[in-house]
Design a protein around this motif. Sequence first.
Motif, mmCIF file in Angstrom:
data_model
loop_
_atom_site.group_PDB
_atom_site.id
_atom_site.type_symbol
_atom_site.label_atom_id
_atom_site.label_comp_id
_atom_site.label_asym_id
_atom_site.label_seq_id
_atom_site.Cartn_x
_atom_site.Cartn_y
_atom_site.Cartn_z
ATOM 1 N N ARG A 1 23.975 7.120 -35.562
ATOM 2 C CA ARG A 1 22.459 7.720 -35.962
ATOM 3 C C ARG A 1 21.470 6.993 -35.440
ATOM 4 O O ARG A 1 21.548 6.070 -34.668
ATOM 5 N N ASP A 2 20.240 7.672 -35.406
ATOM 6 C CA ASP A 2 18.930 6.883 -35.063
ATOM 7 C C ASP A 2 18.816 5.603 -35.766
ATOM 8 O O ASP A 2 19.140 5.568 -36.982
ATOM 9 N N ILE A 3 18.219 4.691 -35.113
ATOM 10 C CA ILE A 3 17.975 3.262 -35.681
ATOM 11 C C ILE A 3 16.426 3.033 -35.882
ATOM 12 O O ILE A 3 15.740 3.208 -34.901
ATOM 13 N N CYS A 4 15.965 2.799 -36.698
ATOM 14 C CA CYS A 4 14.307 2.521 -37.282
ATOM 15 C C CYS A 4 14.218 1.171 -37.501
ATOM 16 O O CYS A 4 14.493 0.805 -38.705
ATOM 17 N N LYS B 1 22.057 5.854 -30.303
ATOM 18 C CA LYS B 1 21.261 7.067 -30.245
ATOM 19 C C LYS B 1 19.794 6.388 -30.061
ATOM 20 O O LYS B 1 19.619 5.636 -29.490
ATOM 21 N N ASN B 2 19.038 6.980 -30.575
ATOM 22 C CA ASN B 2 17.505 6.676 -30.485
ATOM 23 C C ASN B 2 17.158 5.414 -31.148
ATOM 24 O O ASN B 2 17.890 5.373 -32.524
ATOM 25 N N ILE B 3 16.520 4.621 -30.530
ATOM 26 C CA ILE B 3 15.871 3.383 -31.347
ATOM 27 C C ILE B 3 14.363 3.352 -31.358
ATOM 28 O O ILE B 3 13.721 3.563 -30.387
ATOM 29 N N TYR B 4 13.874 3.107 -32.558
ATOM 30 C CA TYR B 4 12.685 2.963 -33.010
ATOM 31 C C TYR B 4 12.206 1.565 -33.455
ATOM 32 O O TYR B 4 12.676 1.082 -34.295
ATOM 33 N N LEU B 5 11.187 0.869 -32.880
ATOM 34 C CA LEU B 5 10.542 -0.452 -33.412
ATOM 35 C C LEU B 5 9.189 -0.059 -33.709
ATOM 36 O O LEU B 5 8.333 -0.149 -32.770
ATOM 37 N N TYR B 6 8.890 -0.253 -35.085
ATOM 38 C CA TYR B 6 7.673 -0.293 -35.749
ATOM 39 C C TYR B 6 7.271 -1.690 -35.907
ATOM 40 O O TYR B 6 7.804 -2.165 -36.625
ATOM 41 N N PHE B 7 6.223 -1.997 -35.050
ATOM 42 C CA PHE B 7 5.892 -3.700 -35.338
ATOM 43 C C PHE B 7 4.483 -3.787 -35.876
ATOM 44 O O PHE B 7 3.604 -3.611 -34.973
ATOM 45 N N GLY B 8 4.016 -4.110 -36.929
ATOM 46 C CA GLY B 8 2.971 -4.295 -37.328
ATOM 47 C C GLY B 8 2.286 -5.783 -37.130
ATOM 48 O O GLY B 8 2.994 -6.751 -37.478
ATOM 49 N N ASN B 9 0.899 -5.890 -36.853
ATOM 50 C CA ASN B 9 0.322 -7.064 -36.494
ATOM 51 C C ASN B 9 -1.029 -6.882 -36.817
ATOM 52 O O ASN B 9 -1.417 -5.828 -36.940
ATOM 53 N N ARG B 10 -1.610 -7.910 -36.822
ATOM 54 C CA ARG B 10 -3.283 -8.178 -37.212
ATOM 55 C C ARG B 10 -3.954 -7.868 -35.865
ATOM 56 O O ARG B 10 -4.841 -6.866 -35.913
ATOM 57 N N LYS B 11 -3.626 -8.571 -34.893
ATOM 58 C CA LYS B 11 -4.551 -8.298 -33.544
ATOM 59 C C LYS B 11 -3.359 -8.255 -32.466
ATOM 60 O O LYS B 11 -2.321 -8.722 -32.530
ATOM 61 N N GLU B 12 -3.889 -7.841 -31.245
ATOM 62 C CA GLU B 12 -3.137 -7.602 -30.098
ATOM 63 C C GLU B 12 -2.260 -9.025 -29.505
ATOM 64 O O GLU B 12 -1.431 -9.066 -29.270
ATOM 65 N N GLU B 13 -3.218 -10.011 -29.731
ATOM 66 C CA GLU B 13 -2.562 -11.283 -29.529
ATOM 67 C C GLU B 13 -1.311 -12.138 -30.370
ATOM 68 O O GLU B 13 -0.769 -12.578 -29.805
ATOM 69 N N ASP B 14 -0.925 -11.076 -31.222
ATOM 70 C CA ASP B 14 -0.089 -11.569 -32.278
ATOM 71 C C ASP B 14 1.219 -10.864 -32.122
ATOM 72 O O ASP B 14 2.331 -11.110 -32.646
ATOM 73 N N ILE B 15 1.032 -9.936 -30.932
ATOM 74 C CA ILE B 15 2.189 -8.993 -30.618
ATOM 75 C C ILE B 15 3.394 -9.793 -30.125
ATOM 76 O O ILE B 15 3.461 -10.258 -28.794
#
Length: 235
Positions: free
Chosen positions: A110-113, A139-153
């Motif tokens: 299956r897709d992985i989220c 199959k498809n892989i999705y990575l949703y990655f939450g952070n406060r600021k761009e420097e935190d990614i």
Amino acid sequence: MEEKISAELVKILDESPKVKRFFFKLKDPISFEFKPGQFVIIDFPTITHEFPYRSYSIASSSSQKNTLEICVVLKEDGCASPLLFKAKTGTMYTLSIPQGRFVLPEILDRDICFICTGTGVAPFRSMIQSIYENNKAHKNIYLYFGNRKEEDILYRKEFDELNKEHTEFSFIPVLSQEDWAGANGYLHPYYLKEFEDKREAYFFICGWTEMVREAKNNLKAMGYDRRSIKIELYD
């Protein structure tokens, strides 16, 4: 008695203003095997606390033998992270054998989220690296990655490159406290929009407690059951 492993801290890298990557080389003559998503427990005998140890997800690929990487955020009022941030290479540590059931299924049909915040991305980095390095069918892989600021990614360059190289891999970093050209606000609307068709998928959620609980509740409300959702809290 639980098996223990002796490991030497061999490298430290600054990953963001408050996060460092720590690399350990195992000194015991064993083959260090783990499943992507598992964690190790590191002893801190100098901590005067009821629990003088901390758990850290392994961030490195399972193809790496006798070495491991962890990703640690500095907590100024914490007990363990300030010690790690002051540590020098060559320091020896005692680790547990790999533990945990927060792992991928054997068959990725299956897709992985992946849904995460902060250093909660560490086990997903291990999973994603292992999928590609071992040419595991998926199959498809999705990575949703939450952070406060761009420097935190964390691991941004690595994920950006995968996003360019593999059409089935989607990297969606989301910032909550900084305007930029990418996704803004909270994570939840983005994965909810992608999976509004309620297709079969595996969901892995790791990060701050409030985010994990909200994501789990959102997915359950969509009709996904507990067999499709795995969580790991990272506060």
